[in-house]
Design a protein around this motif. Structure first.
Motif, PDB file in Angstrom:
ATOM      1  N   LEU A  42       0.833  -1.210   0.000  1.00 36.95           N
ATOM      2  CA  LEU A  42       0.000   0.000   0.000  1.00 36.95           C
ATOM      3  C   LEU A  42       0.865   1.256   0.000  1.00 36.95           C
ATOM      4  O   LEU A  42       0.635   2.189  -0.771  1.00 36.95           O
ATOM      5  CB  LEU A  42      -0.893   0.019   1.243  1.00 36.95           C
ATOM      6  CG  LEU A  42      -2.315  -0.487   1.105  1.00 36.95           C
ATOM      7  CD1 LEU A  42      -3.068  -0.298   2.404  1.00 36.95           C
ATOM      8  CD2 LEU A  42      -3.033   0.263  -0.024  1.00 36.95           C
ATOM      9  N   LEU A  45      -4.803  10.751  -2.600  1.00 39.46           N
ATOM     10  CA  LEU A  45      -4.810   9.417  -2.000  1.00 39.46           C
ATOM     11  C   LEU A  45      -3.833   9.316  -0.848  1.00 39.46           C
ATOM     12  O   LEU A  45      -4.099   8.676   0.156  1.00 39.46           O
ATOM     13  CB  LEU A  45      -4.454   8.381  -3.063  1.00 39.46           C
ATOM     14  CG  LEU A  45      -5.634   7.663  -3.699  1.00 39.46           C
ATOM     15  CD1 LEU A  45      -5.153   6.765  -4.816  1.00 39.46           C
ATOM     16  CD2 LEU A  45      -6.391   6.843  -2.655  1.00 39.46           C
ATOM     17  N   THR A  77      -3.811   9.653   6.979  1.00 36.48           N
ATOM     18  CA  THR A  77      -4.733   9.973   8.069  1.00 36.48           C
ATOM     19  C   THR A  77      -5.488   8.722   8.504  1.00 36.48           C
ATOM     20  O   THR A  77      -5.602   8.432   9.682  1.00 36.48           O
ATOM     21  CB  THR A  77      -5.745  11.045   7.616  1.00 36.48           C
ATOM     22  OG1 THR A  77      -5.015  12.131   7.063  1.00 36.48           O
ATOM     23  CG2 THR A  77      -6.575  11.537   8.782  1.00 36.48           C
ATOM     24  N   PHE A  78      -5.978   7.973   7.505  1.00 36.32           N
ATOM     25  CA  PHE A  78      -6.718   6.771   7.850  1.00 36.32           C
ATOM     26  C   PHE A  78      -5.837   5.794   8.619  1.00 36.32           C
ATOM     27  O   PHE A  78      -6.280   5.163   9.586  1.00 36.32           O
ATOM     28  CB  PHE A  78      -7.277   6.089   6.590  1.00 36.32           C
ATOM     29  CG  PHE A  78      -8.152   4.927   6.931  1.00 36.32           C
ATOM     30  CD1 PHE A  78      -9.497   5.118   7.182  1.00 36.32           C
ATOM     31  CD2 PHE A  78      -7.625   3.648   7.042  1.00 36.32           C
ATOM     32  CE1 PHE A  78     -10.297   4.055   7.540  1.00 36.32           C
ATOM     33  CE2 PHE A  78      -8.418   2.579   7.395  1.00 36.32           C
ATOM     34  CZ  PHE A  78      -9.767   2.778   7.646  1.00 36.32           C
ATOM     35  N   GLY A 107      -3.365   6.554  10.573  1.00 41.62           N
ATOM     36  CA  GLY A 107      -3.241   7.062  11.937  1.00 41.62           C
ATOM     37  C   GLY A 107      -4.424   6.617  12.783  1.00 41.62           C
ATOM     38  O   GLY A 107      -4.272   6.210  13.935  1.00 41.62           O
ATOM     39  N   VAL A 108      -5.609   6.668  12.205  1.00 40.74           N
ATOM     40  CA  VAL A 108      -6.814   6.266  12.938  1.00 40.74           C
ATOM     41  C   VAL A 108      -6.826   4.751  13.143  1.00 40.74           C
ATOM     42  O   VAL A 108      -6.955   4.259  14.263  1.00 40.74           O
ATOM     43  CB  VAL A 108      -8.081   6.709  12.181  1.00 40.74           C
ATOM     44  CG1 VAL A 108      -9.323   6.206  12.889  1.00 40.74           C
ATOM     45  CG2 VAL A 108      -8.117   8.223  12.056  1.00 40.74           C
ATOM     46  N   ASN A 145      -4.654   3.006  15.652  1.00 37.37           N
ATOM     47  CA  ASN A 145      -5.088   3.182  17.035  1.00 37.37           C
ATOM     48  C   ASN A 145      -6.452   2.573  17.310  1.00 37.37           C
ATOM     49  O   ASN A 145      -6.967   2.662  18.418  1.00 37.37           O
ATOM     50  CB  ASN A 145      -5.123   4.668  17.387  1.00 37.37           C
ATOM     51  CG  ASN A 145      -3.739   5.203  17.616  1.00 37.37           C
ATOM     52  OD1 ASN A 145      -3.060   4.808  18.547  1.00 37.37           O
ATOM     53  ND2 ASN A 145      -3.286   6.067  16.729  1.00 37.37           N
ATOM     54  N   PHE A 146      -7.057   2.005  16.277  1.00 37.20           N
ATOM     55  CA  PHE A 146      -8.372   1.411  16.437  1.00 37.20           C
ATOM     56  C   PHE A 146      -8.167  -0.066  16.747  1.00 37.20           C
ATOM     57  O   PHE A 146      -8.237  -0.917  15.875  1.00 37.20           O
ATOM     58  CB  PHE A 146      -9.191   1.614  15.155  1.00 37.20           C
ATOM     59  CG  PHE A 146     -10.605   1.138  15.269  1.00 37.20           C
ATOM     60  CD1 PHE A 146     -11.492   1.744  16.138  1.00 37.20           C
ATOM     61  CD2 PHE A 146     -11.053   0.089  14.480  1.00 37.20           C
ATOM     62  CE1 PHE A 146     -12.802   1.305  16.228  1.00 37.20           C
ATOM     63  CE2 PHE A 146     -12.373  -0.348  14.567  1.00 37.20           C
ATOM     64  CZ  PHE A 146     -13.238   0.256  15.446  1.00 37.20           C
ATOM     65  N   TYR A 203      -5.825  -5.358  10.823  1.00 41.33           N
ATOM     66  CA  TYR A 203      -6.503  -4.067  10.704  1.00 41.33           C
ATOM     67  C   TYR A 203      -5.683  -2.943  11.347  1.00 41.33           C
ATOM     68  O   TYR A 203      -5.770  -1.802  10.927  1.00 41.33           O
ATOM     69  CB  TYR A 203      -7.903  -4.130  11.340  1.00 41.33           C
ATOM     70  CG  TYR A 203      -8.850  -3.088  10.793  1.00 41.33           C
ATOM     71  CD1 TYR A 203      -9.542  -3.306   9.607  1.00 41.33           C
ATOM     72  CD2 TYR A 203      -9.046  -1.871  11.448  1.00 41.33           C
ATOM     73  CE1 TYR A 203     -10.412  -2.365   9.091  1.00 41.33           C
ATOM     74  CE2 TYR A 203      -9.922  -0.923  10.938  1.00 41.33           C
ATOM     75  CZ  TYR A 203     -10.600  -1.183   9.765  1.00 41.33           C
ATOM     76  OH  TYR A 203     -11.448  -0.231   9.255  1.00 41.33           O
ATOM     77  N   ILE A 229      -1.392  -3.399   9.371  1.00 41.42           N
ATOM     78  CA  ILE A 229      -1.130  -2.827   8.046  1.00 41.42           C
ATOM     79  C   ILE A 229      -0.937  -1.306   8.134  1.00 41.42           C
ATOM     80  O   ILE A 229       0.044  -0.771   7.622  1.00 41.42           O
ATOM     81  CB  ILE A 229      -2.254  -3.199   7.045  1.00 41.42           C
ATOM     82  CG1 ILE A 229      -2.226  -4.702   6.765  1.00 41.42           C
ATOM     83  CG2 ILE A 229      -2.123  -2.420   5.751  1.00 41.42           C
ATOM     84  CD1 ILE A 229      -3.375  -5.197   5.914  1.00 41.42           C
ATOM     85  N   PRO A 230      -1.860  -0.594   8.816  1.00 44.25           N
ATOM     86  CA  PRO A 230      -1.676   0.865   8.915  1.00 44.25           C
ATOM     87  C   PRO A 230      -0.381   1.255   9.632  1.00 44.25           C
ATOM     88  O   PRO A 230       0.274   2.221   9.250  1.00 44.25           O
ATOM     89  CB  PRO A 230      -2.884   1.333   9.728  1.00 44.25           C
ATOM     90  CG  PRO A 230      -3.895   0.283   9.554  1.00 44.25           C
ATOM     91  CD  PRO A 230      -3.151  -0.992   9.391  1.00 44.25           C
TER      92      PRO A 230
END
Lengths: 303, 263, 353
Positions: free
Chosen positions: A100, A113, A119-120, A122-123, A126-127, A177, A180-181
């Motif tokens: 990615l 993109l 940003t996504f 970062g969220v 932490n989710f 979930y 990956i971020p």
């Protein structure tokens, strides 16, 4: 840089002079006392207590029996499943995260993109914990949307294939979930560190894109990639809430075992619990040491 | 090299599916309370639940306490180390990174053994002192992020020159700290604070094992006993995390230059 | 013999024309500089030759062969970048060997060639160093060796000295030129530094806003600037506002003082305004018998060491002139009235384009 000795000498050499400047050496140490007291009380002592306890029997005598007891089949298998899940989610997170990040950084996709993905990430990184577990139950659980849609639209019964969200693969997919971020967040700066000129120089020297990746880009990225993978490993190895929220106590992984031990001494041996904790520290510690070593190397290259 | 190829698009689209489908599914699930009809009943149930309100308020207060204690601990230390004890920096950095090595469950296990009601410092003896222990525990969890953020922020300003300038004007060090240093690392502090909030608000392990009525254990309780409400809570938690990250982005932009601060 | 031909090259991004009709024929072994300020299109043109950009219009031919659509890795060009761009994971020897390795040369052959190259750039002892262990000047030498190790048909240098210290810049400049002459390699050199361009090149292309302003030898560019832009960009130049009196005899006035040009000003009507260029070093203090003379007042004196730069106000024209320092006599003072002498041959009319 003020030398300690010079600083020490000042108040004694001129005792009558009022201390107008910032407090000098003996007092300078006072500035970090709160931090060290805090670290000692709430980080170091609790950890050391457990490590020491791992080498003691209930009467406080030195023993290696607790470590030997870790070799019991259910404990070994708990460690083993934990390591497997952590390794699978770390490798998967590293692979898909790198893909990615590379897709967004290196190729001519639309400009919006990249900030969106960052940003996504970062969220999503932490989710974690219980809300994440709930989300995946609602997605891939027996009544989850994807499970239901697969069976009603395609007649495909996901659970008949042996898949279960409460299993190894279910947990791994869920961990991805946030894995990956995390990879995207850490790897993106490393990819930015690949200079455009390296690719261009390799091209003028006759190299194909594949040769550029094999001989330059990949070797340069390798330490970051490997290091981040190890960090992801430690990250999922210590995770409790996501697993607990998904599976309750049904999955025998080491964090869940330790959680149950703390709640109700399921091992019937307090010191064996300490040894369990020690084992976790050793495993995450090793992967973090490896991370730091590799990180230093990769930064030396990208200097 | 400007033309987009198929591969990157496939990666991005697959990624989008993986990340968006669970959110959509969770949202859809949270609407299923009534038969044959979508409704926001689950949200109404959750938001109207006094336990939700109480636990959320509790966790919010704990989060604020964590941020205040964390900032008061980290900023003076980072400032002092840069100004006076630069040799100590590797030691401090190592300590602040330890919480990434020692899993949270191990740290709290240690707390329960050292600070139990029959120990030299019975912090778990009363609810009030357990709250304090919980806050300190969360400060520990937030330490790697908070310290890194503040330390990086301090490195971008010239701490020594600013301090000497303030001294030459006759300021004493508490004044220097509050009027010079804090405002200059405002962006770093705010970034660290929102991240801390996002970590603390739904934290489960510490709160559950210290047996505090926090949002995390409440989530677990609902998850074990209700069908659709957990999905609603999950969406709410996601929105909170998103809000925290959004606020970091907004406050992270330096007002003077309009350039986003580096994380 | 013409080796490289750039035929009607244009590059357009959206509505922005970055390079407008670029025509150039380069001889084999010639050293050509593209000179201009940033954004003038010089780097874009270079990158079209390298193959990183495709021209919107026009063709590029090397040795009679059309290479316009060839990928960079098939063009046999060597390129040196401003940022050195050495591969950080490879030693000096591995960097220099890269092109040879990719080309499938035998290990023995590679070893010999790398040794030769390191001798050539005078760094034979640094073969096992990594890029981060070397100074900028050393890195750029290695980058040069890497670029020529594969014996490319054309060597492209994109501001190779801009990131270096002044002293190293001068010595490396000489080294590049010597190396280029010895190897006889056709070279394009992009720079914004007129001194570099003037000192190194066989010919210079001065560019501005995507246009070629002038092509010529350093001597021509400096002494016979074709446009006002070239005149002001290359070297220091005085521009005089004059009025034409008798075009065929080259007679004109500057603030009412009569002077003349060597060449006839054919085609310019009587009474028309005219801009004339005059190099500072062509002006002397004290009038000569045969040449032109202008009277003015000294407005400023800057003592620069070996050279004294004097500014003289002649009506609303201000002229700079350089004199050598004379230890025997102090420089003139501000406010002094002076006569300036210069030869009609040194006056050039420049177009306003």
């Amino acid at each position: 840089m003020e030398q300690p000795l010079e600083a020490l000498a000042l108040p004694t050499a001129q005792p009558s002079r009022p201390l107008r400047r910032l407090p000098t050496m003996p007092l300078a140490w006072l500035g970090v006392v709160p931090f060290f007291v805090f670290a000692l009380m709430f980080l170091l002592l609790p950890t050391l207590f457990l490590i020491a306890g791992a080498f003691q029997d209930p009467d406080g005598h030195f023993t290696l029996q607790n470590l030997r007891d870790l070799l019991a089949p259910n404990i070994i298998s708990a460690y083993w499943i934990s390591i497997e899940i952590s390794a699978a989610s770390a490798l998967g997170g590293a692979f898909f995260g790198a893909l990615l990040a590379a897709a967004v950084v290196l190729n001519g996709l639309p400009g919006w993109l990249r900030p969106t993905l960052m940003t996504f990430s970062g969220v999503a990184s932490n989710f974690a914990g219980l809300p994440l577990a709930f989300a995946f139950l609602a997605t891939l659980g027996r009544m989850g949307l994807v499970t239901v849609l697969l069976s009603s639209l395609l007649g495909f019964n996901l659970y008949r294939t042996g898949f279960n969200i409460l299993s190894f693969w279910g947990l791994t997919i869920t961990y991805l979930y946030f894995q990956i971020p995390l990879m995207v967040l850490i790897l993106t700066p490393a990819l930015d560190g690949l200079k455009k000129e390296w690719r261009e120089a390799s091209q003028t020297l006759g190299a194909t894109p594949w040769q550029y990746w094999r001989m330059i880009a990949f070797p340069v990225l390798w330490p970051s990639l490997l290091g981040t993978t190890l960090l992801l490993f430690a990250n999922s190895f210590g995770a409790v809430a996501t697993a607990y929220g998904l599976t309750g106590s049904t999955l025998n992984i080491v964090t869940i075992l330790l959680y149950a031990q703390i709640r109700g001494d399921v091992l019937h041996n307090q010191n064996l619990g300490y040894a369990l904790a020690l084992g976790m520290i050793v495993i995450t510690g090793l992967s973090n040491v490896a991370y730091i070593v590799l990180r230093t190397r990769s930064e030396r290259w990208l200097k | 090299m400007k033309r987009a190829r198929l591969g990157p698009w496939i990666a991005v689209i697959l990624g989008a599916i993986y990340f968006l489908v669970p959110l959509i599914a969770t949202f859809e699930f949270s609407l299923r309370v009534r038969r044959n009809q979508y409704s926001f009943d689950a949200y109404a149930n959750v938001l109207g639940d006094p336990h939700f309100q109480a636990s959320f308020l509790y966790s919010t207060l704990i989060a604020f306490a964590t941020i205040v204690v964390g900032v008061m601990l980290v900023v003076p230390t980072a400032y002092w180390v840069q100004l006076r004890l630069p040799k100590l920096r590797p030691v401090i950095e190592f300590i602040t990174l330890l919480p990434l090595v020692v899993p949270a469950i191990v740290i709290v296990f240690g707390y329960l053994r050292i600070y139990n009601s029959s120990s030299w410092l019975p912090l778990t003896g009363s609810p009030a002192s357990t709250n304090v222990l919980l806050v300190f525990g969360y400060v520990t969890l937030a330490l790697p992020y908070l310290y890194r953020s503040v330390d990086t922020g301090l490195r971008t300003i010239d701490v020594r020159t600013l301090t000497e300038a303030a001294e030459s004007l006759g300021a004493r060090w508490p004044r220097i700290l509050f009027t010079i240093i804090f405002p200059n690392v405002r962006v770093a502090i705010i970034g660290g604070a929102f991240l801390t909030f996002a970590i603390v608000i739904g934290e489960f392990t510490f709160a559950a094992l210290l047996d505090r009525p926090a949002f995390g254990p409440y989530l677990q309780l609902v998850g074990a006993n209700r069908a659709y409400e957990p999905a609603a809570l999950s969406i709410i938690a996601f929105a909170i995390t998103w809000a925290c990250m959004g606020l970091i982005q907004i406050f992270g932009r330096d007002r003077r230059t309009g350039v986003a601060a580096r994380p | 013999m013409t080796f490289l031909v750039l035929d009607g090259l244009q590059k357009i991004y959206g509505t922005h024309q970055v390079v407008q009709r670029f025509d150039l024929s380069v001889e084999r072994g010639e050293f050509i500089s593209f000179l201009g300020s940033s954004g003038c299109g010089k780097t874009t043109t270079l990158r079209m030759v390298a193959g990183f950009e495709t021209p919107t219009v026009g063709t590029i031919r090397v040795d009679g062969r059309d290479v316009t659509q060839l990928a960079p890795n098939q063009r046999k060009v060597g390129m040196v970048f401003q940022s050195y761009a050495l591969f950080p994971n490879m030693t000096v020897a591995q960097n220099v060997a890269f092109g040879l390795k990719v080309a499938g040369k035998s290990p023995a052959e590679i070893k010999t060639r790398v040794g030769e190259m390191l001798e050539l750039i005078k760094l034979p002892k640094l073969a096992d160093r990594y890029p981060y262990q070397m100074s900028g000047g050393q890195q750029q030498r290695v980058a040069l060796a890497r670029a020529i190790a594969t014996k490319p048909q054309i060597l492209l240098l994109d501001e190779p000295l801009s990131a270096l210290d002044a002293k190293i810049r001068v010595s490396l400049r000489d080294d590049i030129r010597t190396l280029q002459r010895e190897l006889g390699i056709t070279t394009i050199y992009v720079t914004h530094d007129q001194e570099e361009a003037l000192s190194m090149s066989d010919r210079i292309v001065v560019m501005s806003e995507g246009r070629m302003e002038q092509v010529g030898t350093p001597f021509e560019i400096y002494n016979r600037p074709a446009t006002r832009f070239v005149a002001s960009f290359v070297g220091h130049l005085n521009l005089l506002k004059a009025t034409v009196v008798a075009p065929s005899e080259g007679r004109i006035t500057v603030n009412g003082q009569a002077i003349r040009t060597a060449a006839a000003l054919n085609g310019v009507p009587v009474g028309a305004p005219l801009t004339l260029a005059l190099r500072p070093e062509a002006i002397r203090i004290g009038a000569s018998e045969t040449g032109n003379r202008l009277d003015g007042t000294i407005s400023d004196v800057a003592f620069l060491g070996a050279i004294v730069r004097i500014r003289v106000q002649v009506g609303d024209n201000r002229l700079s002139l350089d004199t050598f320092n004379n230890p025997g006599s102090p420089p003139p003072a501000r406010g002094e009235a002076v006569h300036l002498g210069f030869s009609p041959e040194d006056l050039h009319s420049v177009s306003d384009a």
